[in-house]
Scaffold this motif. Structure first.
Motif, PDB file in Angstrom:
ATOM      1  N   THR A   1     -24.455 -20.222   0.193  1.00 31.78           N
ATOM      2  CA  THR A   1     -26.098 -19.032  -0.050  1.00 31.78           C
ATOM      3  C   THR A   1     -26.576 -19.866  -0.677  1.00 31.78           C
ATOM      4  OG1 THR A   1     -24.366 -18.295  -1.927  1.00 31.78           O
ATOM      5  CG2 THR A   1     -23.690 -17.514   0.633  1.00 31.78           C
ATOM      6  N   PHE A   2     -26.382 -20.149  -1.743  1.00 29.63           N
ATOM      7  CA  PHE A   2     -27.301 -21.782  -3.232  1.00 29.63           C
ATOM      8  C   PHE A   2     -28.836 -21.406  -2.106  1.00 29.63           C
ATOM      9  CE2 PHE A   2     -23.931 -22.528  -5.412  1.00 29.63           C
ATOM     10  CZ  PHE A   2     -23.020 -20.443  -5.661  1.00 29.63           C
ATOM     11  N   ASP A   3     -28.584 -22.078  -0.894  1.00 25.86           N
ATOM     12  CA  ASP A   3     -29.707 -22.818   0.328  1.00 25.86           C
ATOM     13  C   ASP A   3     -30.121 -22.243   1.414  1.00 25.86           C
ATOM     14  OD1 ASP A   3     -31.547 -24.455  -1.600  1.00 25.86           O
ATOM     15  OD2 ASP A   3     -29.698 -25.202  -1.981  1.00 25.86           O
ATOM     16  N   GLY A   4     -28.780 -21.662   1.878  1.00 29.00           N
ATOM     17  CA  GLY A   4     -28.816 -21.402   2.995  1.00 29.00           C
ATOM     18  C   GLY A   4     -29.651 -20.044   3.240  1.00 29.00           C
ATOM     19  N   HIS A   5     -29.391 -18.978   2.152  1.00 31.43           N
ATOM     20  CA  HIS A   5     -30.054 -17.677   2.195  1.00 31.43           C
ATOM     21  C   HIS A   5     -31.118 -17.869   2.071  1.00 31.43           C
ATOM     22  CE1 HIS A   5     -30.660 -13.130   2.700  1.00 31.43           C
ATOM     23  NE2 HIS A   5     -30.796 -13.521   1.724  1.00 31.43           N
ATOM     24  N   PRO A   6     -31.992 -18.638   1.139  1.00 32.00           N
ATOM     25  CA  PRO A   6     -33.326 -18.852   1.185  1.00 32.00           C
ATOM     26  C   PRO A   6     -34.410 -19.373   2.398  1.00 32.00           C
ATOM     27  CG  PRO A   6     -32.132 -19.969  -0.820  1.00 32.00           C
ATOM     28  CD  PRO A   6     -31.380 -19.227  -0.117  1.00 32.00           C
ATOM     29  N   MET A   7     -33.230 -19.855   3.312  1.00 27.76           N
ATOM     30  CA  MET A   7     -34.193 -21.004   4.454  1.00 27.76           C
ATOM     31  C   MET A   7     -33.747 -19.320   4.961  1.00 27.76           C
ATOM     32  SD  MET A   7     -32.416 -24.026   5.226  1.00 27.76           S
ATOM     33  CE  MET A   7     -33.007 -24.666   6.933  1.00 27.76           C
TER      34      MET A   7
ATOM     35  N   LYS B   1     -26.675 -32.308  -5.355  1.00 21.58           N
ATOM     36  CA  LYS B   1     -28.060 -31.158  -6.282  1.00 21.58           C
ATOM     37  C   LYS B   1     -28.954 -33.007  -6.793  1.00 21.58           C
ATOM     38  CE  LYS B   1     -29.391 -27.939  -8.794  1.00 21.58           C
ATOM     39  NZ  LYS B   1     -29.383 -26.803  -9.632  1.00 21.58           N
ATOM     40  N   LYS B   2     -27.106 -33.261  -7.906  1.00 19.64           N
ATOM     41  CA  LYS B   2     -27.769 -33.925  -8.463  1.00 19.64           C
ATOM     42  C   LYS B   2     -28.405 -35.845  -8.676  1.00 19.64           C
ATOM     43  CE  LYS B   2     -24.888 -33.484 -12.557  1.00 19.64           C
ATOM     44  NZ  LYS B   2     -23.935 -32.609 -12.800  1.00 19.64           N
ATOM     45  N   PHE B   3     -27.578 -35.616  -7.012  1.00 17.53           N
ATOM     46  CA  PHE B   3     -27.724 -36.984  -6.200  1.00 17.53           C
ATOM     47  C   PHE B   3     -29.252 -37.070  -5.598  1.00 17.53           C
ATOM     48  CE2 PHE B   3     -23.887 -38.305  -7.980  1.00 17.53           C
ATOM     49  CZ  PHE B   3     -24.326 -39.386  -8.907  1.00 17.53           C
ATOM     50  N   SER B   4     -29.576 -35.879  -4.644  1.00 22.68           N
ATOM     51  CA  SER B   4     -30.703 -36.182  -3.568  1.00 22.68           C
ATOM     52  C   SER B   4     -32.025 -36.543  -4.176  1.00 22.68           C
ATOM     53  CB  SER B   4     -29.875 -34.556  -2.545  1.00 22.68           C
ATOM     54  OG  SER B   4     -31.574 -34.766  -2.400  1.00 22.68           O
ATOM     55  N   LYS B   5     -32.607 -36.776  -3.686  1.00 28.01           N
ATOM     56  CA  LYS B   5     -34.437 -36.583  -3.992  1.00 28.01           C
ATOM     57  C   LYS B   5     -35.076 -35.620  -4.005  1.00 28.01           C
ATOM     58  CE  LYS B   5     -34.474 -40.335  -1.068  1.00 28.01           C
ATOM     59  NZ  LYS B   5     -35.453 -40.596  -0.001  1.00 28.01           N
ATOM     60  N   ASN B   6     -34.568 -34.488  -3.286  1.00 36.71           N
ATOM     61  CA  ASN B   6     -34.991 -33.413  -2.834  1.00 36.71           C
ATOM     62  C   ASN B   6     -34.353 -32.390  -4.292  1.00 36.71           C
ATOM     63  OD1 ASN B   6     -36.397 -34.128  -0.997  1.00 36.71           O
ATOM     64  ND2 ASN B   6     -34.695 -33.728   0.736  1.00 36.71           N
TER      65      ASN B   6
ATOM     66  N   PHE C   1     -33.251 -28.110  -4.574  1.00 40.62           N
ATOM     67  CA  PHE C   1     -31.696 -27.519  -4.046  1.00 40.62           C
ATOM     68  C   PHE C   1     -32.245 -25.984  -4.717  1.00 40.62           C
ATOM     69  CE2 PHE C   1     -28.268 -29.917  -2.887  1.00 40.62           C
ATOM     70  CZ  PHE C   1     -29.244 -30.633  -2.079  1.00 40.62           C
ATOM     71  N   GLY C   2     -31.393 -24.710  -3.883  1.00 41.87           N
ATOM     72  CA  GLY C   2     -31.554 -23.243  -4.516  1.00 41.87           C
ATOM     73  C   GLY C   2     -33.012 -22.955  -3.808  1.00 41.87           C
ATOM     74  N   LYS C   3     -33.594 -23.590  -3.590  1.00 44.00           N
ATOM     75  CA  LYS C   3     -35.333 -22.998  -3.101  1.00 44.00           C
ATOM     76  C   LYS C   3     -35.252 -23.001  -1.518  1.00 44.00           C
ATOM     77  CE  LYS C   3     -37.464 -24.257  -7.332  1.00 44.00           C
ATOM     78  NZ  LYS C   3     -38.502 -25.202  -7.339  1.00 44.00           N
ATOM     79  N   GLY C   4     -33.915 -23.021  -0.706  1.00 43.59           N
ATOM     80  CA  GLY C   4     -33.799 -23.689   0.567  1.00 43.59           C
ATOM     81  C   GLY C   4     -33.911 -24.781   1.579  1.00 43.59           C
ATOM     82  N   GLU C   5     -33.316 -25.876   0.776  1.00 47.36           N
ATOM     83  CA  GLU C   5     -33.227 -26.916   0.784  1.00 47.36           C
ATOM     84  C   GLU C   5     -32.696 -27.371   2.577  1.00 47.36           C
ATOM     85  OE1 GLU C   5     -34.902 -31.076   1.002  1.00 47.36           O
ATOM     86  OE2 GLU C   5     -35.697 -29.259  -0.084  1.00 47.36           O
ATOM     87  N   LEU C   6     -32.343 -28.169   3.570  1.00 50.34           N
ATOM     88  CA  LEU C   6     -31.464 -28.133   4.741  1.00 50.34           C
ATOM     89  C   LEU C   6     -30.275 -28.820   3.952  1.00 50.34           C
ATOM     90  CD1 LEU C   6     -30.562 -27.494   7.293  1.00 50.34           C
ATOM     91  CD2 LEU C   6     -31.331 -29.358   7.916  1.00 50.34           C
ATOM     92  N   GLU C   7     -30.275 -29.416   3.189  1.00 50.50           N
ATOM     93  CA  GLU C   7     -29.330 -30.812   2.424  1.00 50.50           C
ATOM     94  C   GLU C   7     -28.067 -29.940   1.896  1.00 50.50           C
ATOM     95  OE1 GLU C   7     -31.454 -33.631   0.217  1.00 50.50           O
ATOM     96  OE2 GLU C   7     -29.021 -34.844  -0.206  1.00 50.50           O
TER      97      GLU C   7
END
Lengths: 504, 174, 342
Positions: free
Chosen positions: A94-100, A284-289, A293-299
């Motif tokens: 949900t953390f990124d899925g719902h914002p997407m 979240k820790k290791f990704s460039k983006n 995270f939390g704002k709608g990132e596909l990753e």
């Protein structure tokens, strides 16, 4: 390759067209069970178990395990569309899925979640096919201290200071721990914080809390912003699937990491829920983006789903080889084996070749079939967001109520859910984060009991957490994760300093 | 976000409800009360480190203690901050919108205990669509009947999971 | 028509048929039983999904469904809160409701004593005992002793870091009671480590994280067959009747009783059915008959053999007498062990 010939034999078992029918029936029922919050994979399988009584064991396990795959896939759907996790392991989704979905990218999020699930499952089943005996031995190394270390690692990899005030982050997390402690204490059998109430005996279930906090809370927030789902404009284009697939290969490193985390947690058995949180936290820790995270990132959608499905699938491995269930659903399947007259455990691979390899072959086929089934539903589910709010909102609330009830067959849980809904709304407005609360609620109980089991074993000596290389390295890794943000900041400063020095 | 709306939106006088600071302090106080409750009950079951590890109340006690301290920090920050967040917690019109959902939902949950989940759901959907959506009856009825019916078939007949039922279902033999 | 869909459809059709032609269709078909359920019967399991009681309940549900033993559906509902207290309190509070039954395990006796939650079998109507579950003392196959004598000698010799660890399911429940009984009989000391389920305990024993366990046969049989665990004795008053070889040519019947090995402890766990208070005689009789039929099926008998159950089955006054005695035994054992809530 012996495993390969056995696998081909397994596909032979599947040649019976009836088994293929069972597979599709199972997957469709599973998706439905996954979509309905509260009615989880374990419940679903348990409910349908008696139905399989008159089937052959092979057909029965194919149908029931297909329900399980279906539920693993389906859990993501409501998480993304309505912020209601259909299953515990899809909370992190949900953390990124719902914002997407709110940004109108529901189709992409769903495709990403399903594809990630598939990749995770595929990785896990390869592991089962070729490395089952080796991995099974690894699972036996895990005693209470090791389990605690794993939970600690999940925590430390997930926790990081966000933008919220630290005092509020800590308060929210402690609330989660406190709620997790309500009910009977597994180690001493004492009642804690029940205050003589019968209803509190069952404690606060994670799912009930989550349905309230996320699902009901979301509806209240939507109301506040005026009756509209922001995802209304969701473009429904069948090509969204291909478009999303094109983006996936670039996440290969993260996918591999998530699949490994998932398999590890499924085998040991830590479970799919910790796996999904840990994988999200690591990404979240290791990704460039990571910052987005939390704002709608596909990753952020793909990673937890990959880990959850890898964990769910590999949970069958200890069940088949050792007779230890790697997940609640596996525990019910284990009961099923007994009902069908089979004995789970080390000899199953030798004595019931048809059954075991038929099952393994069905994991391959079942997941391919599952992917096809759920991908075809992407446009349908994305279209749900076009339904006006005043129609869909009461339906969502009804489904939330049903979900809260079915978790424990308890009417009062519906009221508890509503209270959590209000808490979810207040927290969001006052900048209390929900994720630490939820994580503490789901892991608090398990972490505490494994810690205290370890203390019983060592008679109160904390040195048990460094008593062998396995537990020692996990605990150390966890502590490194905890201070990682600090470390990376210091490193960045040092690097910056060096560069500056070099420039001079 | 809330601070933003407080400063930028020139909200009319009658839109004011309570400030963020007040709410912050109130919630922190609730947290502190809860923490005290947790600590007292944990002390009752034993919150020391015994010879064979922590007692049943050990962890909850410290969880309560940390919660208490963290909330005290929040409370003090809210009260003595030099730049208090005096923004509006929620506009009056927004509050009305939220209550429009919250109150019917509360009634709905109460109805579930009285008449069972199926009938309550039908009533709830009718009310919601009619009052908030202003839909014509012809559109309301299929949804209000269809959803509970679908749930009934799925749960009571397929999955054999009994949901809360009331006098109507009993009269029908369920 | 073997497909599950067909079954679901059929079940739906049956449910519809019943609602339309309610009373008259059902009544005459059973000459010997005056009462018949008129709606879905809830089968409460006071434990979580996947455990021993849950397995048995779902097994019964399957048998009833397959053999058409009931005209109304039987649905299994787990109410495991507070070590099963939630389930028992639900049945206790459903006065005169004949459409609810509960499968009991030892927590019927242990939970009220350990937690102080008020209920007892006297608050419900006993229906019948289905079987008794056995307890076996298991150790890792690599352990240097092969019998109880060697085990007890090693237990007594142990001290300091070498203390014996007993793994078991739950806290202040049957496994820990047996552990306490062994301590009382021998004067030795265990560290009891509670786990969530029997399968976990068996795996922990294989992995060497605990020294011994008192797992039910069904929880550890596969590890025995694989040569990873070995049984030392069974806590029954007589040897098990199952002579079919399981591992290394040994069968269940070859395991000595603990009593004959010099550890005078007997413990069997109830697997029985109760229903809400004030059920009429006809209603109790209906369920007694039903479970008689269930026990007669070949599926049930195979299940009993696989799990090496003690197949004693009682109903009526004998069952009540057994419950009275078992309650007293539990009270005595738990008081001695200091497990009773103050």
């Amino acid at each position: 390759m012996e495993a390969l010939t056995s696998l081909i034999g397994g596909f032979g078992v599947l040649a019976d067209p009836m088994n293929i029918v069972y597979m599709f029936v199972g997957i469709s029922l599973g998706v439905l069970i996954g979509v309905l919050p509260g009615l989880g994979g374990a419940n679903g399988v348990a409910i349908l178990l008696p139905l399989t009584f008159s089937m052959s064991p092979v057909s029965a396990i194919i149908m029931l395990s297909s329900i399980y795959w279906g539920a693993l896939f389906g859990g993501a759907i409501t998480s993304i569309l309505f912020n209601i996790p259909g299953e515990p392991w899809s909370v992190a989704t949900t953390f990124d899925g719902h914002p997407m979905a709110q940004k109108g990218k529901a189709g992409e999020a769903l495709t990403g979640a399903f594809t990630g699930s598939f990749i995770g499952a595929f990785f896990a089943v390869l592991l089962i096919t070729f490395l089952a005996p080796v991995i099974a031995k690894f699972a036996l190394q895990f005693g209470p201290a090791e389990f605690f270390a794993v939970y600690l690692l999940t925590f430390c990899s997930f926790v990081g200071m966000g933008k919220e005030p630290p005092a509020k982050v800590i308060a929210a997390m402690m609330l989660g721990f406190a709620l997790a402690a309500v009910g009977i204490d597994t180690v001493t059998g004492q009642l804690r914080m029940t205050f003589g109430s019968v209803e509190l005996l069952r404690g606060f279930d994670f799912l009930v809390a989550v349905i309230g906090l996320f699902g009901v809370g979301e509806i209240l927030l939507t109301m506040e912003e005026g009756l509209a789902f922001k995802g209304k404009s969701a473009s429904i284009n069948p090509r969204v699937v291909l478009h999303t697939w094109a983006q996936i290969p670039k996440y290969w490193a993260g996918l591999l990491r998530s699949a490994i985390v998932g398999c590890w947690m499924g085998v040991t058995p830590g479970g799919a829920t910790p796996a999904s949180f840990m994988s999200y936290g690591l990404a979240k820790k290791f990704s460039k983006n990571g910052r987005n995270f939390g704002k709608g990132e596909l990753e952020g959608v793909i990673m937890p789903e990959t880990a959850a499905h890898a964990a769910g699938t590999s949970a069958l491995l200890p069940m088949l080889t050792l007779g230890i269930p790697g997940s609640p659903t596996a525990a019910v399947l284990l009961g099923g084996l007994l009902i069908w007259g089979l004995q789970p455990g080390p000899l199953l691979f030798v004595e019931q070749k048809d059954f075991v390899w038929g099952l393994i072959a069905s994991i391959y086929l079942g997941n391919i079939a599952g992917l096809i089934v759920v991908l075809t539903t992407v446009p349908i589910f994305a279209a749900i967001l076009r339904i006006p709010f005043s129609v869909i909102a009461p339906i969502i609330l009804v489904i939330c109520a049903v979900g809260a009830y079915t978790v424990h067959n308890a009417g009062l849980d519906i009221a508890v859910m509503l209270i959590f809904g209000v808490i979810g709304y207040l927290f969001k407005k006052l900048q209390y984060p929900l994720a630490p609360l939820v994580l503490a609620l789901v892991l608090g109980d398990m972490a505490e009991s494994s810690f205290r089991q370890a203390m019983l074993v060592s008679q109160g000596h904390l040195s048990i957490f460094w008593s062998n290389p396995l537990v020692g390295s996990i605990v150390t890794l966890a502590l490194v994760m905890l201070v990682w943000p600090l470390v990376s900041k210091v490193m960045a400063r040092l690097n910056g300093g060096k560069e500056a020095a070099a420039a001079e | 976000m809330s601070t933003e709306s407080g400063h930028s939106a020139p909200t009319a006088h009658n839109e004011k409800t309570v400030t963020n600071r007040t709410m912050d302090a109130a919630v922190a106080l609730i947290f502190m009360a809860l923490a005290a409750l947790v600590m007292s009950d944990s002390w009752r079951v034993g919150a020391r480190w015994a010879s064979d590890g922590p007692q049943a109340g050990y962890f909850p006690f410290y969880v309560g203690l940390i919660m208490f301290i963290a909330s005290t920090v929040t409370l003090v920050t809210a009260l003595v901050s030099r730049h208090p967040d005096l923004g509006n917690f929620v506009d009056r019109s927004q509050l009305v919108s939220v209550m429009q959902v919250l109150i019917p939902t509360t009634v709905y949950v109460g109805l579930i205990f009285l008449v069972g989940i199926y009938l309550a759901s039908a009533v709830f959907i009718v009310f919601f669509m009619w009052w908030l959506g202003k839909y014509p009856v012809a559109k309301i009825i299929p949804v209000a009947v269809g959803v509970p019916l679908a749930l009934f078939v799925m749960f009571e007949i397929w999955f054999l999971v009994p949901l809360p039922k009331g006098p109507l279902e009993t009269a029908l033999g369920y | 028509m073997h497909s599950a869909i067909a079954k679901i459809v059929r079940r739906g059709a049956a449910a519809l048929a019943v609602t339309t032609a309610l009373a008259p269709a059902v009544m005459p078909s059973w000459a010997h039983a005056a009462w018949e359920p008129t709606k879905t019967v809830e089968f409460i399991v006071p434990a979580g999904t996947g455990g021993g009681a849950d397995q048995m309940a779902r097994m019964i549900q399957g048998i009833v469904q397959k053999n058409n033993l009931m005209s109304q559906p039987l649905v299994v509902i787990n109410k495991s809160g507070g070590a099963g207290a939630e389930g028992f309190l639900d049945v206790k509070g459903s006065n005169r409701n004949p459409h609810k039954i509960i499968i009991s395990l030892s927590n019927l006796f242990t939970t009220p004593l350990a937690t102080g939650v008020p209920f007892s079998w006297k608050d419900m109507t006993p229906v019948s005992m289905l079987a008794l579950d056995e307890f076996v003392l298991w150790v890792n196959a690599k352990a240097p002793y092969d019998d109880v004598k060697g085990f007890l000698a090693a237990l007594k010799a142990a001290s300091g870091d070498q203390t014996f660890k007993m793994g078991g399911t739950g806290s202040k429940q049957e496994d820990q009671i047996i552990t306490a009984a062994i301590e009382q009989k021998t004067g030795a000391k265990f560290i009891y480590v509670p786990y969530k389920g029997g399968g976990d305990v068996a795996a922990q024993l294989v992995g060497g994280h605990v020294t011994a366990s008192v797992n039910n046969p069904i929880e550890a049989v596969s590890q025995w067959r694989a040569g990873e665990l070995k049984p030392l004795c069974v806590f029954d008053y007589q040897r098990l009747p199952y002579k079919e070889p399981i591992a290394n040519g040994k069968s269940w019947a070859d395991i000595p009783t603990c009593k004959e090995s010099g550890l005078d402890i007997e413990y069997l766990m109830l697997r029985g059915i109760l229903m809400p208070p004030n059920a009429s005689k006809d209603q109790v009789d209906y369920f007694v008959e039903l479970f008689k039929k269930v026990r007669a099926t070949p599926e049930w008998q195979e299940f009993m053999q696989k799990g090496a159950f003690n197949t004693t089955a009682l109903s009526g006054p004998e069952y009540s007498a057994w419950l009275t005695k078992a309650e007293a035994t539990h009270k005595d054992l738990m008081e001695k062990a200091g497990f009773v809530a103050k």
